[in-house]
Design an enzyme around this catalytic site. Sequence first.
Site, PDB file in Angstrom:
ATOM      1  N   MET A   1      31.206  48.363  42.321  1.00  0.00           N
ATOM      2  CA  MET A   1      31.213  49.818  42.185  1.00  0.00           C
ATOM      3  C   MET A   1      29.942  50.457  42.698  1.00  0.00           C
ATOM      4  O   MET A   1      29.929  51.632  43.036  1.00  0.00           O
ATOM      5  CB  MET A   1      31.425  50.214  40.727  1.00  0.00           C
ATOM      6  CG  MET A   1      32.767  50.860  40.473  1.00  0.00           C
ATOM      7  SD  MET A   1      33.017  51.179  38.733  1.00  0.00           S
ATOM      8  CE  MET A   1      31.795  52.439  38.459  1.00  0.00           C
TER       9      MET A   1
ATOM     10  N   ASP B   1      37.705  46.197  29.424  1.00  0.00           N
ATOM     11  CA  ASP B   1      37.035  45.080  30.098  1.00  0.00           C
ATOM     12  C   ASP B   1      35.960  44.481  29.197  1.00  0.00           C
ATOM     13  O   ASP B   1      34.813  44.312  29.607  1.00  0.00           O
ATOM     14  CB  ASP B   1      36.435  45.544  31.419  1.00  0.00           C
ATOM     15  CG  ASP B   1      36.160  44.369  32.362  1.00  0.00           C
ATOM     16  OD1 ASP B   1      35.327  44.546  33.281  1.00  0.00           O
ATOM     17  OD2 ASP B   1      36.733  43.276  32.174  1.00  0.00           O
TER      18      ASP B   1
END
Length: 874
Positions: A64, A174
Amino acid sequence: MGEQPRFLAGFADDDLRLVFADTFTTGALPNGRATDTLLRFMKLEKDTTISHYKILSEIGKGGMGEVYLAQDTELDRKVAIKLLGEEFSQDSDKLNRFVREAKSASALNQPNIITIYEIGEWQGLRYIVLEYIDGETLTKRLRKKLKFNTALEIATQIASALDAAHSGGIVHRDIKPDNVMVRKDGLVKILDFGIAKLTETRRGDTEKGRPGEGDKTLIAVSPRPSVSASPNTTPGMIIGTANYMSPEQAAGKAIDARTDIFSFGVVLYEIISGDLPFEGETPMEIIAAIINKEPKPLDSNIVPPEIERIISKSLRKDRNERYQTIKGLLADLKEVKQELEFQDKLEKTVSPDRKEPETQMFKATTVDESNQTTTNENLHDSITIKKSGIGKAAIGIFAVLLISAIGLGYWFYSGNSSRQIESIAVMPFVNESGNEDVEYLSDGMTESLISSLSNIPNVSVKARSTVFFYKGKNVSPEQIGEELGVQAILLGRFVQRGDDLKLSLELVNTQTQDVIWSDQFDRKMSDLVAVQREIAQQVAAKISSRLTGDDRKKVEKVYTNNPEAYQAYLKGRFYWNQRTSEGFNKGIEYFQKAIQMDPGYALAWSGLADSYFLLPEYGAYSPLEYLPKAKKAALKAVELDPHLAEAQCSLAYIEHVYDWKFSQAEERYKKAIELNSNYATAYQWYSELLVHERRFDKAQQMAKKSVELDPLSLIKNNGYAQTYFYAKQYVEAEKLFRKVLEIAGEFSVANRNLAKCLVARGNIQDALNESDKAYRAGGESFRLSKGLIYAAAGDKKNAERFTSAYDGLDPRQVWDLTLIYSYLGDEAKALDGVEKMVKGRSVFVLYANADPGLDKVRDNPRFKELMKQIGFAE
């Protein structure tokens, strides 16, 4: 369009490997070019400045973006800056999700959740500023064997963070050791709350969250020896880390908070055992195991059965069979911790001179990396003690010795448990008489038992307004236990026919739903006082056998022996709890009747005081007329019973809002709390005093305590939210005001306060909508709420429609008009309002010292003089 290669970027820490999808059938980039564009990040040099942040060094990278250590030059602190990749900065859908989720995550004010300070844009790329954590990931910590107590403490902190997130409507998606940081002082921090949702957007998804055709798999795999980075895929977009996925996540189905519970179960399994529950040579084999196989059995010689049960329940394939809330799981974890700590105390008390491991009666064993069985001094000794028959016998011997030596027989109460009940909710008694006229009896007996049981030391008793949320609802003991975090509930039913009263009661364990105690009472109404005492006595004995003689006296105490006076008091509280002007006036009528029947009835005098001083806050009643009456009644209550917490609290409130003797009131609030640590109202009113004095940190602590004792109380939750509003912490305030309205739907005070909070954050239209709701729910007293919002928003034209003279307004309207004039910049008229409230002894004038709406006049000498008259120092 033909099938073309595509690389999908997902977030990963530096010790993760990403496995990308090899192909997809729709949405490919032109000419198949993806890698350079999607994964391009800008490398920042040292001393580069982004806004007021100076880059110091790179500290990590992932799919990311890059993560940098930076210096906040304005607040002189170190921060972490994550600079998002071009894909995320230029994709409007993902960017909108990023902003929305970052806002949600920033509202999570919990010690175990990383703090988000800011989001912004720099040279076309978006960035997020985060708290910098000086520590290491749980992955790195797991490279060394954890002590059992340390593992359990880490797990409890992770669960606490998830509880806060789920309560705020955020699912992490997550949970894994890479997203858990452990500071040097042992504090756990969970990373990437809310951001995990950013990677979930999929092409072709249906409304139910099922994947569209042609999507492939993106999996992050932790670098465990048994897992390879083979790029195998399965149908459906799966975003996450294979080892920690839930079955529904691995299958590409819609997910909810129970997905986090499964992932947490995997983490708990790993930190307890040092291994993962599901094995496979490739990510797809791991996913297949998660979906189809049961977790590997834990070593029963090492792991306590309670922990095995928690892990097993967390890792159920069917999410409906798992823990339904992380709150319930967290309560179980805490109970195990307490049990093991207790056993450890037993050992240390009996054998405090243990020095050499060889002299210990029992040793915990584990298998090291060379597969040799060795003594593991890191594991908690009590694990093995719990696992052997000899150990159980030893525990019994230890307990006997301990009890004989130091007289702690109260460690055990009758029944199946070895510890006392530490938390209980007395549920509203069910009126089965078919007569609504005796509903006061149902409510009153419930409230009286709550008051009596609150005198048991070290037992949390939920307050009236919380348990009455369940009145008339068919809710299981297990659900109540999970929602309120209590170990037991007391259920009661009664039938009243003429002078006959029949009561049936059950004390129920909320986890097992076993009945701990039950009894029936057939009495006359003339025996009502005596039967209340008898019930309190029996229930207290079942809750705790630790009671001293003084404790029992407090629990069994009655404040009148006159059954008619007691019934009148119960009717008074029944109407007082309606929190309306009409209700307070009816309450006054019945409290006075109770006092006429028994002039020495301290509780009735306290109820009378409470009714008098709240009337001006709920209607057009003069504080100068009613507060002196309240003071007289409160002084009488304290004179009759100086050890009555309710009486001390009533008098403290008068000293606070009428006498303006703040130091004296503070000491009396503390006295009330000392007399009854379960009296939620004392914490609430003490918090209000602290707000008035601008002592916001302590105010928040006291308000939080009042909410813990009374979690479903609208007024206490509203008060808690106000402590953040007056401290100008508007994000947290908005979150808490919305929580009030989740409970109530509409609640005039909370709607008005939320409107003030929203306009402070620039959300004007929503603020106007909330002010309309306040007026609709609260009536004429809230008529000026909308004008207040217009004025705060700078809309002078609309705000002036609500301006008027102060004459003829009730106290709340005077307060709102004062704020309107202040926002409009008319200092003279605003200060006229403040002066009118000072002269009229209005409770609202105390908020003038803290409300941001008066910031424009705060430096005015006249305002300072008025605050000085009240007793506020500059």
